[in-house]
Design a protein around this motif. Structure first.
Motif, PDB file in Angstrom:
ATOM      1  N   ARG A   1      36.836  67.847  -7.777  1.00  0.00           N
ATOM      2  CA  ARG A   1      37.842  68.074  -8.742  1.00  0.00           C
ATOM      3  C   ARG A   1      39.021  67.598  -9.315  1.00  0.00           C
ATOM      4  O   ARG A   1      39.789  67.642 -10.135  1.00  0.00           O
ATOM      5  N   GLY A   2      39.116  66.269  -8.449  1.00  0.00           N
ATOM      6  CA  GLY A   2      39.891  65.033  -9.018  1.00  0.00           C
ATOM      7  C   GLY A   2      41.080  64.648  -8.023  1.00  0.00           C
ATOM      8  O   GLY A   2      41.798  63.895  -8.566  1.00  0.00           O
ATOM      9  N   VAL A   3      41.103  65.199  -6.957  1.00  0.00           N
ATOM     10  CA  VAL A   3      42.231  64.829  -6.149  1.00  0.00           C
ATOM     11  C   VAL A   3      42.132  63.440  -5.751  1.00  0.00           C
ATOM     12  O   VAL A   3      40.948  62.845  -5.693  1.00  0.00           O
ATOM     13  N   ASP A   4      43.097  62.696  -5.551  1.00  0.00           N
ATOM     14  CA  ASP A   4      43.228  61.500  -5.164  1.00  0.00           C
ATOM     15  C   ASP A   4      43.218  60.934  -3.480  1.00  0.00           C
ATOM     16  O   ASP A   4      43.358  59.940  -3.180  1.00  0.00           O
ATOM     17  N   GLY A   5      42.981  61.944  -2.958  1.00  0.00           N
ATOM     18  CA  GLY A   5      43.095  61.522  -1.389  1.00  0.00           C
ATOM     19  C   GLY A   5      43.432  62.961  -0.497  1.00  0.00           C
ATOM     20  O   GLY A   5      43.757  64.116  -1.102  1.00  0.00           O
ATOM     21  N   PHE A   6      43.640  62.568   0.827  1.00  0.00           N
ATOM     22  CA  PHE A   6      43.694  63.857   1.870  1.00  0.00           C
ATOM     23  C   PHE A   6      44.625  63.063   2.799  1.00  0.00           C
ATOM     24  O   PHE A   6      44.531  62.169   3.198  1.00  0.00           O
ATOM     25  N   ARG A   7      45.741  64.026   3.074  1.00  0.00           N
ATOM     26  CA  ARG A   7      46.643  63.701   4.309  1.00  0.00           C
ATOM     27  C   ARG A   7      45.886  64.559   5.401  1.00  0.00           C
ATOM     28  O   ARG A   7      45.364  65.607   5.202  1.00  0.00           O
ATOM     29  N   VAL A   8      45.647  63.928   6.696  1.00  0.00           N
ATOM     30  CA  VAL A   8      44.603  64.808   7.652  1.00  0.00           C
ATOM     31  C   VAL A   8      45.506  65.384   8.655  1.00  0.00           C
ATOM     32  O   VAL A   8      46.138  64.268   9.355  1.00  0.00           O
ATOM     33  N   ASP A   9      45.580  66.428   8.698  1.00  0.00           N
ATOM     34  CA  ASP A   9      46.611  67.147   9.865  1.00  0.00           C
ATOM     35  C   ASP A   9      45.940  66.859  11.359  1.00  0.00           C
ATOM     36  O   ASP A   9      44.793  66.847  11.428  1.00  0.00           O
ATOM     37  N   VAL A  10      46.750  66.486  12.152  1.00  0.00           N
ATOM     38  CA  VAL A  10      46.331  66.549  13.759  1.00  0.00           C
ATOM     39  C   VAL A  10      44.841  65.543  13.642  1.00  0.00           C
ATOM     40  O   VAL A  10      44.134  65.800  14.276  1.00  0.00           O
ATOM     41  N   ALA A  11      45.340  64.274  13.135  1.00  0.00           N
ATOM     42  CA  ALA A  11      43.835  63.501  12.791  1.00  0.00           C
ATOM     43  C   ALA A  11      43.446  62.965  14.330  1.00  0.00           C
ATOM     44  O   ALA A  11      42.364  62.336  14.381  1.00  0.00           O
ATOM     45  N   HIS A  12      44.481  62.934  15.263  1.00  0.00           N
ATOM     46  CA  HIS A  12      44.287  62.396  16.469  1.00  0.00           C
ATOM     47  C   HIS A  12      43.755  63.440  17.511  1.00  0.00           C
ATOM     48  O   HIS A  12      43.334  63.216  18.561  1.00  0.00           O
ATOM     49  N   GLY A  13      43.347  64.720  17.030  1.00  0.00           N
ATOM     50  CA  GLY A  13      43.014  65.846  17.886  1.00  0.00           C
ATOM     51  C   GLY A  13      41.700  66.100  17.776  1.00  0.00           C
ATOM     52  O   GLY A  13      41.293  66.892  18.661  1.00  0.00           O
ATOM     53  N   ASN A  14      40.644  65.652  16.720  1.00  0.00           N
ATOM     54  CA  ASN A  14      39.503  66.398  16.774  1.00  0.00           C
ATOM     55  C   ASN A  14      38.506  66.076  17.874  1.00  0.00           C
ATOM     56  O   ASN A  14      37.668  67.063  18.166  1.00  0.00           O
ATOM     57  N   ALA A  15      38.772  64.961  18.532  1.00  0.00           N
ATOM     58  CA  ALA A  15      37.533  64.477  19.842  1.00  0.00           C
ATOM     59  C   ALA A  15      38.406  64.832  21.015  1.00  0.00           C
ATOM     60  O   ALA A  15      39.713  64.606  21.177  1.00  0.00           O
ATOM     61  N   LYS A  16      37.746  65.566  21.609  1.00  0.00           N
ATOM     62  CA  LYS A  16      38.311  65.833  23.332  1.00  0.00           C
ATOM     63  C   LYS A  16      37.563  64.954  24.349  1.00  0.00           C
ATOM     64  O   LYS A  16      36.305  64.717  23.848  1.00  0.00           O
ATOM     65  N   ALA A  17      37.958  64.663  25.422  1.00  0.00           N
ATOM     66  CA  ALA A  17      37.083  64.177  26.551  1.00  0.00           C
ATOM     67  C   ALA A  17      36.113  65.027  26.793  1.00  0.00           C
ATOM     68  O   ALA A  17      36.208  65.978  27.200  1.00  0.00           O
ATOM     69  N   PRO A  18      35.136  64.194  27.282  1.00  0.00           N
ATOM     70  CA  PRO A  18      33.843  64.909  27.744  1.00  0.00           C
ATOM     71  C   PRO A  18      34.150  65.444  29.136  1.00  0.00           C
ATOM     72  O   PRO A  18      35.003  65.031  29.723  1.00  0.00           O
ATOM     73  N   GLY A  19      33.846  66.821  29.285  1.00  0.00           N
ATOM     74  CA  GLY A  19      34.208  67.662  30.363  1.00  0.00           C
ATOM     75  C   GLY A  19      35.573  68.497  30.213  1.00  0.00           C
ATOM     76  O   GLY A  19      35.678  69.318  31.137  1.00  0.00           O
ATOM     77  N   LEU A  20      36.472  68.369  29.455  1.00  0.00           N
ATOM     78  CA  LEU A  20      37.670  68.773  29.145  1.00  0.00           C
ATOM     79  C   LEU A  20      38.292  68.659  30.464  1.00  0.00           C
ATOM     80  O   LEU A  20      38.819  69.786  31.185  1.00  0.00           O
ATOM     81  N   PRO A  21      38.729  67.555  30.944  1.00  0.00           N
ATOM     82  CA  PRO A  21      39.709  67.598  32.244  1.00  0.00           C
ATOM     83  C   PRO A  21      40.821  67.925  32.076  1.00  0.00           C
ATOM     84  O   PRO A  21      41.247  68.058  31.184  1.00  0.00           O
ATOM     85  N   ASP A  22      41.209  68.197  33.367  1.00  0.00           N
ATOM     86  CA  ASP A  22      42.680  68.793  33.322  1.00  0.00           C
ATOM     87  C   ASP A  22      43.688  67.689  32.983  1.00  0.00           C
ATOM     88  O   ASP A  22      43.347  66.486  33.119  1.00  0.00           O
ATOM     89  N   VAL A  23      44.808  67.945  32.278  1.00  0.00           N
ATOM     90  CA  VAL A  23      45.950  67.051  31.822  1.00  0.00           C
ATOM     91  C   VAL A  23      46.514  66.697  33.288  1.00  0.00           C
ATOM     92  O   VAL A  23      46.861  67.329  34.099  1.00  0.00           O
ATOM     93  N   ASP A  24      46.796  65.178  33.175  1.00  0.00           N
ATOM     94  CA  ASP A  24      47.905  64.675  34.339  1.00  0.00           C
ATOM     95  C   ASP A  24      49.138  65.149  34.016  1.00  0.00           C
ATOM     96  O   ASP A  24      49.773  64.673  33.273  1.00  0.00           O
ATOM     97  N   GLU A  25      49.504  66.044  34.668  1.00  0.00           N
ATOM     98  CA  GLU A  25      50.967  66.704  34.205  1.00  0.00           C
ATOM     99  C   GLU A  25      52.082  65.718  34.750  1.00  0.00           C
ATOM    100  O   GLU A  25      53.095  65.819  33.951  1.00  0.00           O
ATOM    101  N   GLU A  26      52.026  64.890  35.535  1.00  0.00           N
ATOM    102  CA  GLU A  26      53.056  63.918  35.980  1.00  0.00           C
ATOM    103  C   GLU A  26      52.945  62.918  34.789  1.00  0.00           C
ATOM    104  O   GLU A  26      54.183  62.617  34.495  1.00  0.00           O
ATOM    105  N   LEU A  27      51.995  62.334  34.387  1.00  0.00           N
ATOM    106  CA  LEU A  27      52.123  61.405  33.250  1.00  0.00           C
ATOM    107  C   LEU A  27      52.750  62.254  32.005  1.00  0.00           C
ATOM    108  O   LEU A  27      53.651  61.882  31.163  1.00  0.00           O
ATOM    109  N   LEU A  28      52.210  63.455  31.943  1.00  0.00           N
ATOM    110  CA  LEU A  28      52.862  64.312  30.552  1.00  0.00           C
ATOM    111  C   LEU A  28      54.414  64.449  30.801  1.00  0.00           C
ATOM    112  O   LEU A  28      55.194  64.148  29.754  1.00  0.00           O
ATOM    113  N   ALA A  29      54.835  64.947  31.830  1.00  0.00           N
ATOM    114  CA  ALA A  29      56.255  64.808  32.084  1.00  0.00           C
ATOM    115  C   ALA A  29      56.991  63.565  32.203  1.00  0.00           C
ATOM    116  O   ALA A  29      58.200  63.569  31.577  1.00  0.00           O
ATOM    117  N   ALA A  30      56.280  62.460  32.241  1.00  0.00           N
ATOM    118  CA  ALA A  30      56.926  61.211  32.020  1.00  0.00           C
ATOM    119  C   ALA A  30      56.889  60.514  30.583  1.00  0.00           C
ATOM    120  O   ALA A  30      57.340  59.507  30.396  1.00  0.00           O
TER     121      ALA A  30
END
Length: 551
Positions: free
Chosen positions: A210-239
């Motif tokens: 259609r002629g657009v010149d590009g894309f801003r990609v929302d949450v570009a860092h989020g599409n891939a998840k770690a294999p097995g979907l492990p729990d978040v280390d809540e201590e690291l997150l709190a830090a």
């Protein structure tokens, strides 16, 4: 006086590696709901955008970026997409989009559109098929469905929390759970399924054709998840760690390498810009390696407080990290997700990221300090080499709106946290165009999906147009000088001026920014621009000056 007139020019192909337009461009973000409303229903639309584009072009920017306008139930203001190849009726039609695009190109403005690949709306046909299908079915495998924990699967599959508050998992009637890193109406795609990647390549081509010149990609860092979907280390997150099993995973880059190849099929230096909330800067720079994306918003810079030494460190690290992969730094101060920088940089005490502010917030900003600081921060940013984004309304000096009643708030963050977080409504209020018009010229009916404060009459565009010293005129002149003096393609050389000020040369321009309390000397030369009127031969607190001191 500098001539501020503009001539409509169609976007030109640069084609030469290292000279692409996006390396030094200033791009203006349009939030369609709040920009201009031609229909009068209180929500902005594509016809409204088209009608106001001449004023955007006249400001002196190179391109526009439109937040989502796709078909959507609007649970998250359009970031919950039900159909990536259609326009939602509240914004208009595909024909309206085509006319808006033609208008923009005729004015010399390139057009970047938002793309949301991490998740869809729960009303997307794929998710509706998934809900109707059985566990383990092909339809469910395009999203992230999992069995729960506990004796009867009554507990979520892991401890992940939604960015908007509360658990990141919702249970469906047959007992399985689906992942949504944002609202429950925004289920995450499973990018391990090849159909997901194929669908988005088709979406890219649909809009590129259609002629657009590009894309801003929302949450570009989020599409891939770690294999097995492990729990978040809540201590690291709190830090304060940004390491998590759902953001910034290394295999996300394969997606953008494929997208890069798609954009290379088209003429005109089409661009991909990453919204990638990752740290450190070296990790962010991985998104803009030569075979991936082209820009990544510098959120580390956006989040840096008004402190000379911290800003100098971030600027140095940014230029080094992005330069190491051959990409320009992409500076930004405000957008639709953050407290407007005029207010944010003056808040005492500073709020935590993502909390927002409201009428009863502990954090307050003195309006005089906030305006001076906001203007100064913009002048500092626009003097830096690289590209830059500005957010609609910041050229008017708009502050964050806090006077929004609880029942008027629409950000899902506010609802999902039961009001513990104010959310982002305060930076999304429809902007003022005409001081004496209904809804300040946002439309002719006076309706507005979020309330506009009465003090915005003095900040309306027509109240500042041609007024010496107004914020609008400051932006016009800064953008014109930035282009004329090639600041976006220049190099930075620091000048030591003490611990509470910043000074650097970029080509023939010397920039001095006073971020402290004591006065700072202005270098000899031709004063090109000041963020506030100078009272003497020195800079007061929260002032920036550009001086022509020689080549």
């Amino acid at each position: 006086m500098t001539d501020l007139s503009t001539q409509p020019v169609a976007p030109q192909d640069s084609s030469t590696a290292g000279a692409e337009w996006w390396r030094s461009a200033v791009i203006y973000q349009i939030y369609p709901r709040s920009f201009a409303d031609a229909s009068g229903d209180g929500v902005g639309d594509l016809q409204g955008i088209a009608s106001r584009l001449p004023q955007v072009a006249e400001l002196g920017v190179d391109a526009i970026w439109l937040s989502p306008f796709y078909r959507s139930p609007q649970k998250d203001a359009g970031y919950d997409v039900a159909d990536y190849r259609d326009v939602d009726p509240i914004f208009g039609t595909l024909d309206d989009f085509d006319r808006m695009l033609e208008t923009a190109h005729g004015l010399g403005l390139r057009v970047i559109v938002d793309l949301v690949p991490n998740h869809s709306s729960s009303e997307h046909v794929w998710f509706q098929e998934a809900l109707a299908a059985a566990p383990g079915s092909e339809a469910r495998s395009r999203y992230i469905f999992r069995d729960g924990k506990g004796e009867s699967g009554e507990l979520p599959p892991n401890n992940w929390q939604s960015v908007f508050g509360g658990p990141a998992w919702t249970r469906v009637p047959d007992g399985q759970w689906y992942l949504h890193l944002f609202d429950s109406s925004q289920p995450d795609f499973d990018w391990n399924h090849p159909a997901v990647g194929d669908m988005f390549v088709d979406v890219l081509r649909f809009w590129l054709d259609r002629g657009v010149d590009g894309f801003r990609v929302d949450v570009a860092h989020g599409n891939a998840k770690a294999p097995g979907l492990p729990d978040v280390d809540e201590e690291l997150l709190a830090a304060g760690s940004m390491d998590s099993p759902y953001f910034g995973q290394e295999h996300v880059h394969e997606i953008y390498r494929r997208w890069h190849l798609v954009l290379e099929e088209y003429e005109g230096d089409r661009v991909l810009c990453a919204e990638a909330w990752v740290q450190p800067l070296e990790k962010m720079a991985r998104f803009v390696r030569p075979d991936e994306m082209h820009q990544a918003f510098n959120f580390v810079y956006l989040e840096t407080p008004w402190d000379a030494q911290r800003l100098r460190t971030v600027i140095d690290e940014s230029i080094e990290a992005f330069g190491a992969v051959g990409a320009p730094p992409t500076w930004v101060l405000s957008n639709h997700d953050t407290i407007r920088h005029r207010t944010r940089l003056a808040l005492v005490p500073p709020p935590t990221h993502g909390a927002g502010i409201g009428a009863t917030s502990e954090s307050k900003a003195d309006p005089t300090v906030s305006l001076r600081r906001g203007r100064a921060a913009t002048m500092l940013m626009l003097a830096l080499p690289g590209s830059a984004y500005i957010y609609q309304g910041e050229e008017l000096g708009l502050p964050e709106v806090t006077a929004i009643e609880d029942h008027q708030r629409q950000d899902p963050t506010f609802a999902r946290t039961q009001g513990a977080l104010w959310g982002r409504d305060g930076c999304r209020v429809p902007i003022p165009w005409e001081a004496a018009a209904p809804a300040y010229g946002f439309n002719a009916s006076g309706d507005s999906w979020l309330p506009q404060p009465p003090e915005w009459a003095a900040l309306a565009r027509d109240a500042q147009d041609g007024v010496a010293g107004s914020t609008l005129e400051l932006y016009r002149l800064a953008l014109r000088l930035r282009q004329e003096l090639s600041l976006g393609t220049g190099t930075l050389e620091w000048i030591d001026v003490g611990p509470t000020a910043l000074s650097f040369r970029n080509g023939s321009v010397t920039v001095v920014a006073n971020l402290g309390h004591d006065a700072v000397d202005v270098p000899r030369g031709e004063i090109l621009l000041t963020s506030s009127p100078l009272d003497s031969a020195s800079l007061a607190a929260d002032e920036v000056v550009w001086v022509r001191t020689g080549a």
